[in-house]
Design an enzyme around this catalytic site. Structure first.
Site, PDB file in Angstrom:
ATOM      1  N   LYS A 178       1.391  -0.009  14.871  1.00 57.14           N
ATOM      2  CA  LYS A 178       2.806  -0.118  15.242  1.00 57.14           C
ATOM      3  C   LYS A 178       3.166  -1.332  16.101  1.00 57.14           C
ATOM      4  O   LYS A 178       4.346  -1.663  16.238  1.00 57.14           O
ATOM      5  CB  LYS A 178       3.238   1.148  16.021  1.00 57.14           C
ATOM      6  CG  LYS A 178       3.364   2.381  15.161  1.00 57.14           C
ATOM      7  CD  LYS A 178       4.641   2.344  14.346  1.00 57.14           C
ATOM      8  CE  LYS A 178       4.692   3.407  13.280  1.00 57.14           C
ATOM      9  NZ  LYS A 178       4.378   2.939  11.932  1.00 57.14           N
ATOM     10  N   TYR A 211      -9.162   5.696   7.344  1.00 53.03           N
ATOM     11  CA  TYR A 211      -9.263   6.045   8.762  1.00 53.03           C
ATOM     12  C   TYR A 211     -10.278   7.179   8.851  1.00 53.03           C
ATOM     13  O   TYR A 211     -10.050   8.253   8.286  1.00 53.03           O
ATOM     14  CB  TYR A 211      -7.922   6.539   9.310  1.00 53.03           C
ATOM     15  CG  TYR A 211      -6.849   5.476   9.450  1.00 53.03           C
ATOM     16  CD1 TYR A 211      -6.059   5.101   8.360  1.00 53.03           C
ATOM     17  CD2 TYR A 211      -6.605   4.865  10.681  1.00 53.03           C
ATOM     18  CE1 TYR A 211      -5.065   4.139   8.499  1.00 53.03           C
ATOM     19  CE2 TYR A 211      -5.605   3.907  10.821  1.00 53.03           C
ATOM     20  CZ  TYR A 211      -4.843   3.546   9.735  1.00 53.03           C
ATOM     21  OH  TYR A 211      -3.860   2.595   9.878  1.00 53.03           O
ATOM     22  N   PRO A 239      -3.857   0.593  18.678  1.00 56.56           N
ATOM     23  CA  PRO A 239      -3.620   0.093  17.318  1.00 56.56           C
ATOM     24  C   PRO A 239      -3.688   1.149  16.203  1.00 56.56           C
ATOM     25  O   PRO A 239      -3.339   0.857  15.063  1.00 56.56           O
ATOM     26  CB  PRO A 239      -4.731  -0.948  17.136  1.00 56.56           C
ATOM     27  CG  PRO A 239      -5.772  -0.629  18.144  1.00 56.56           C
ATOM     28  CD  PRO A 239      -5.087   0.030  19.284  1.00 56.56           C
ATOM     29  N   TYR A 245       4.236   6.762   9.903  1.00 58.72           N
ATOM     30  CA  TYR A 245       3.371   5.620   9.574  1.00 58.72           C
ATOM     31  C   TYR A 245       4.159   4.525   8.845  1.00 58.72           C
ATOM     32  O   TYR A 245       3.987   3.344   9.135  1.00 58.72           O
ATOM     33  CB  TYR A 245       2.186   6.090   8.718  1.00 58.72           C
ATOM     34  CG  TYR A 245       1.112   5.039   8.554  1.00 58.72           C
ATOM     35  CD1 TYR A 245       0.092   4.917   9.488  1.00 58.72           C
ATOM     36  CD2 TYR A 245       1.110   4.166   7.468  1.00 58.72           C
ATOM     37  CE1 TYR A 245      -0.897   3.944   9.352  1.00 58.72           C
ATOM     38  CE2 TYR A 245       0.130   3.200   7.320  1.00 58.72           C
ATOM     39  CZ  TYR A 245      -0.870   3.098   8.267  1.00 58.72           C
ATOM     40  OH  TYR A 245      -1.842   2.135   8.127  1.00 58.72           O
ATOM     41  N   HIS A 272       0.849  -1.194   0.000  1.00 59.15           N
ATOM     42  CA  HIS A 272       0.000   0.000   0.000  1.00 59.15           C
ATOM     43  C   HIS A 272       0.878   1.234   0.000  1.00 59.15           C
ATOM     44  O   HIS A 272       1.754   1.375   0.844  1.00 59.15           O
ATOM     45  CB  HIS A 272      -0.905   0.024   1.235  1.00 59.15           C
ATOM     46  CG  HIS A 272      -2.128  -0.822   1.084  1.00 59.15           C
ATOM     47  ND1 HIS A 272      -3.336  -0.491   1.632  1.00 59.15           N
ATOM     48  CD2 HIS A 272      -2.331  -1.987   0.404  1.00 59.15           C
ATOM     49  CE1 HIS A 272      -4.227  -1.419   1.317  1.00 59.15           C
ATOM     50  NE2 HIS A 272      -3.652  -2.336   0.586  1.00 59.15           N
TER      51      HIS A 272
HETATM   52  P1  RFL Z   1       1.873 -11.794  21.407  1.00 63.07           P
HETATM   53  O1  RFL Z   1       1.408 -11.858  19.991  1.00 63.07           O
HETATM   54  O2  RFL Z   1       0.920 -11.412  22.456  1.00 63.07           O
HETATM   55  O3  RFL Z   1       2.516 -13.208  21.744  1.00 63.07           O
HETATM   56  C1  RFL Z   1       2.904 -13.562  23.046  1.00 63.07           C
HETATM   57  C2  RFL Z   1       2.824 -15.083  23.173  1.00 63.07           C
HETATM   58  O4  RFL Z   1       3.254 -15.477  24.482  1.00 63.07           O
HETATM   59  C3  RFL Z   1       2.377 -16.464  24.990  1.00 63.07           C
HETATM   60  N1  RFL Z   1       2.446 -16.454  26.459  1.00 63.07           N
HETATM   61  C4  RFL Z   1       3.093 -17.384  27.185  1.00 63.07           C
HETATM   62  N2  RFL Z   1       3.813 -18.450  26.830  1.00 63.07           N
HETATM   63  C5  RFL Z   1       4.343 -19.204  27.827  1.00 63.07           C
HETATM   64  N3  RFL Z   1       4.173 -18.931  29.146  1.00 63.07           N
HETATM   65  C6  RFL Z   1       3.484 -17.860  29.549  1.00 63.07           C
HETATM   66  N4  RFL Z   1       3.329 -17.576  30.835  1.00 63.07           N
HETATM   67  C7  RFL Z   1       2.902 -17.029  28.540  1.00 63.07           C
HETATM   68  N5  RFL Z   1       2.139 -15.899  28.577  1.00 63.07           N
HETATM   69  C8  RFL Z   1       1.887 -15.584  27.316  1.00 63.07           C
HETATM   70  C9  RFL Z   1       1.021 -16.068  24.443  1.00 63.07           C
HETATM   71  O5  RFL Z   1       0.114 -17.167  24.414  1.00 63.07           O
HETATM   72  C10 RFL Z   1       1.393 -15.588  23.047  1.00 63.07           C
HETATM   73  O6  RFL Z   1       1.332 -16.617  22.083  1.00 63.07           O
HETATM   74  O7  RFL Z   1       3.121 -10.784  21.549  1.00 63.07           O
HETATM   75  P2  RFL Z   1       4.301 -10.464  20.487  1.00 63.07           P
HETATM   76  O8  RFL Z   1       4.872 -11.736  19.923  1.00 63.07           O
HETATM   77  O9  RFL Z   1       5.196  -9.505  21.179  1.00 63.07           O
HETATM   78  O10 RFL Z   1       3.575  -9.759  19.262  1.00 63.07           O
HETATM   79  C11 RFL Z   1       2.947  -8.512  19.413  1.00 63.07           C
HETATM   80  C12 RFL Z   1       1.767  -8.356  18.440  1.00 63.07           C
HETATM   81  O11 RFL Z   1       0.942  -9.504  18.552  1.00 63.07           O
HETATM   82  C13 RFL Z   1       0.949  -7.078  18.701  1.00 63.07           C
HETATM   83  O12 RFL Z   1       1.809  -6.004  19.004  1.00 63.07           O
HETATM   84  C14 RFL Z   1       0.099  -6.676  17.491  1.00 63.07           C
HETATM   85  O13 RFL Z   1      -0.897  -7.625  17.251  1.00 63.07           O
HETATM   86  C15 RFL Z   1      -0.562  -5.299  17.718  1.00 63.07           C
HETATM   87  N6  RFL Z   1      -1.477  -4.887  16.646  1.00 63.07           N
HETATM   88  C16 RFL Z   1      -0.988  -4.345  15.473  1.00 63.07           C
HETATM   89  N7  RFL Z   1       0.346  -4.217  15.271  1.00 63.07           N
HETATM   90  C17 RFL Z   1       0.832  -3.747  14.085  1.00 63.07           C
HETATM   91  O14 RFL Z   1       2.064  -3.633  13.945  1.00 63.07           O
HETATM   92  N8  RFL Z   1      -0.007  -3.395  13.032  1.00 63.07           N
HETATM   93  C18 RFL Z   1      -1.355  -3.498  13.148  1.00 63.07           C
HETATM   94  O15 RFL Z   1      -2.068  -3.247  12.175  1.00 63.07           O
HETATM   95  C19 RFL Z   1      -1.907  -3.953  14.411  1.00 63.07           C
HETATM   96  N9  RFL Z   1      -3.225  -4.076  14.577  1.00 63.07           N
HETATM   97  C20 RFL Z   1      -2.859  -5.034  16.809  1.00 63.07           C
HETATM   98  C21 RFL Z   1      -3.721  -4.607  15.744  1.00 63.07           C
HETATM   99  C22 RFL Z   1      -3.402  -5.591  17.972  1.00 63.07           C
HETATM  100  C23 RFL Z   1      -4.759  -5.717  18.101  1.00 63.07           C
HETATM  101  N10 RFL Z   1      -5.243  -6.319  19.301  1.00 63.07           N
HETATM  102  C24 RFL Z   1      -6.271  -7.250  19.370  1.00 63.07           C
HETATM  103  C25 RFL Z   1      -4.507  -6.136  20.548  1.00 63.07           C
HETATM  104  C26 RFL Z   1      -5.085  -4.716  15.872  1.00 63.07           C
HETATM  105  C27 RFL Z   1      -5.629  -5.250  17.054  1.00 63.07           C
HETATM  106  C28 RFL Z   1      -7.129  -5.295  17.131  1.00 63.07           C
HETATM  107  C1  PHB Z   2      -5.769  -4.105  10.745  1.00 56.64           C
HETATM  108  O1  PHB Z   2      -5.915  -4.363   9.540  1.00 56.64           O
HETATM  109  O2  PHB Z   2      -6.033  -4.925  11.627  1.00 56.64           O
HETATM  110  C2  PHB Z   2      -5.273  -2.764  11.142  1.00 56.64           C
HETATM  111  C3  PHB Z   2      -4.838  -1.888  10.154  1.00 56.64           C
HETATM  112  C4  PHB Z   2      -4.382  -0.617  10.526  1.00 56.64           C
HETATM  113  C5  PHB Z   2      -4.362  -0.249  11.852  1.00 56.64           C
HETATM  114  C6  PHB Z   2      -4.780  -1.137  12.831  1.00 56.64           C
HETATM  115  C7  PHB Z   2      -5.248  -2.409  12.472  1.00 56.64           C
HETATM  116  O3  PHB Z   2      -3.943   0.994  12.174  1.00 56.64           O
END
Ligand code: RFL
Ligand code: PHB
Length: 391
Positions: free
Chosen positions: A297, A201, A293, A384, A72
């Site tokens: 990032k 957005y 989110p 971004y 994108h």
């Molecule tokens: P995770 O993905 O939470 O993984 C951590 C893992 O550790 C396990 N765990 C354990 N394992 C053993 N013993 C324990 N005691 C444990 N406790 C926990 C868990 O089961 C899990 O599998 O962290 P990690 O790897 O640091 O990754 C981070 C990302 O997942 C997170 O930052 C992103 O998803 C955030 N996020 C977004 N980030 C972006 O860069 N671009 C995006 O577009 C974006 N959109 C989002 C998002 C997060 C969202 N939510 C739901 C929080 C959109 C949403 C809606």
């Molecule tokens: C997503 O596709 O889940 C998404 C995209 C952009 C954002 C946050 C989440 O800023």
């Protein structure tokens, strides 16, 4: 069992770290509390910065992302019914982002790990970390009812916000910085074509909305909701109706609706723990910091921490401690810039019911400035697409 690096958590941080270490000949095991299917079932991030794309290539897992991911080069801001295009590539000298779901990326990393015969212990219960400040770091866990111990040189805490690693650090050794917001994002995933080729957005009087996607046939939409909302109270029909009210006529016209595959509410939070190293224990990704989110990032920061950590550990085994000694400082410099950006973008684009009316008007003016000024749009775009590494 003995290994060089015990990685806690098989989310993106742990899996990318495992892959980078494996490529460099450093031995690691990953302990994950959940099953692989559960990890894959969590619908989260969708947007990757170029630095994250480069890192996945370096880890040798970029092939499917390049084949199926969607580059994108811009997005739309829809403010009070008017669209403003943010030309990411034009404003940043050609930089882009990649739309590729966290689920897909996680699957690619899991497949690569399995193909290389590397060990991941899923359903590792009661994980605990020991003597990380001393000479014999160890990790204990229970698998199928039997206790196990892993001896290691280093522990990588990649276990997310609710993990055990950060919680095991003595309180006096860690400082937490936090901001909670009184709002959440209600997300819906559906097998319907995206409403637009680029992300939208939207800021409206009814609250924020985001139109995103996972592919040409799968859409991801979000609505700002009060934290008190329950997902059970949101039928698909109610979601689509509310989304329509937050879009412009063109988007409403193009919106294709369908049954949801997933629906969930995520609270918005900013959080940083300092430092990110405690002796031989390193925190990476969501274990150390959370961003709302809005700026996309979270996953990208996880990737950048792990890039620093992998390099530091590889350097250590080649004879230099410089990387591990500077790990925390290097990460935090980048983390705070992304924290600032995510907080700022969240403040600009959401409605905060209890906000002082003066501050609300000032933020509206800032958003107006950002979209109408080249300098403003450039700042938005530069952050971004992801700031460059300083090393
Ligand atoms: P995770 O993905 O939470 O993984 C951590 C893992 O550790 C396990 N765990 C354990 N394992 C053993 N013993 C324990 N005691 C444990 N406790 C926990 C868990 O089961 C899990 O599998 O962290 P990690 O790897 O640091 O990754 C981070 C990302 O997942 C997170 O930052 C992103 O998803 C955030 N996020 C977004 N980030 C972006 O860069 N671009 C995006 O577009 C974006 N959109 C989002 C998002 C997060 C969202 N939510 C739901 C929080 C959109 C949403 C809606
Ligand atoms: C997503 O596709 O889940 C998404 C995209 C952009 C954002 C946050 C989440 O800023």
């Amino acid at each position: 069992m003995r290994t060089q690096v015990a990685i806690i958590g098989a989310g993106p941080s742990g899996l990318i770290l495992g892959q980078l270490l494996h490529k460099a000949g450093v031995d690691a095991v990953i302990l994950e509390a959940q099953t692989g299917e559960y990890v894959l079932g969590r619908i989260r991030a969708g947007v990757l910065e170029q630095v994250a794309v480069d890192l996945l290539d370096e880890a040798g897992v970029g092939a499917r992302m390049h084949a199926e991911g969607l580059p994108h080069s811009g997005f739309d801001l829809l403010i009070g019914g008017t669209r403003h295009h943010i030309d990411l590539a034009g404003l940043t000298g050609g930089k882009q982002v990649m739309v590729y779901g966290q689920t897909e990326l996680t699957k690619d990393l899991m497949d690569a790990r399995a193909a290389a015969g590397l060990e991941t212990v899923y359903e590792a219960k009661d994980v605990s970390v020991h003597d990380f400040d001393g000479k014999r770091p160890r990790v204990r866990y229970v698998k199928d009812g039997a206790p196990h111990e892993v001896e290691c040189d280093f522990i990588a805490g990649c276990d997310g916000f609710h993990g055990v690693c950060r919680a095991s650090v003595p309180q006096q050794a860690i400082t937490n910085f936090e901001r909670v917001y009184p709002i959440g994002w209600l997300g819906l995933l559906s097998d319907t074509p995206p409403v637009s080729e680029e992300l939208i957005y939207a800021k409206t009087e009814r609250g924020f909305a985001l139109c995103s996607m996972r592919s040409h046939t799968r859409s991801r939409y979000y609505l700002q909701v009060p934290l008190s909302e329950k997902v059970e109270d949101w039928s698909d029909e109610k979601f689509w109706n509310e989304l329509r009210l937050r879009l412009d006529a063109k988007a409403v016209d193009q919106l294709v609706t369908g049954p949801s595959i997933e629906k969930s509410i995520a609270p918005l939070r900013s959080f940083v723990a300092e430092p990110m190293r405690f002796g031989n224990l390193f925190l990476a990704g969501d274990a150390a910091h959370i961003v709302p989110p809005t700026g996309a990032k979270g996953l990208n920061l996880a990737a950048s921490d792990v890039r620093y950590l992998a390099r530091a550990l590889i350097e250590f085994y080649a004879g230099s401690k410089a990387g591990i000694d500077h790990y925390s400082e290097h990460c935090l410099r980048r983390v705070w810039k992304a924290e600032r950006f995510s907080w700022w973008m969240s403040m600009l684009l959401h409605n905060f019911p209890d906000m002082n009316p003066f501050e609300q008007r000032a933020l509206d003016a800032e958003l107006d400035y950002v979209v109408h000024s080249l300098a403003g749009r450039t700042t938005l775009a530069e952050n971004y697409v992801g700031l460059p590494f300083e090393d």
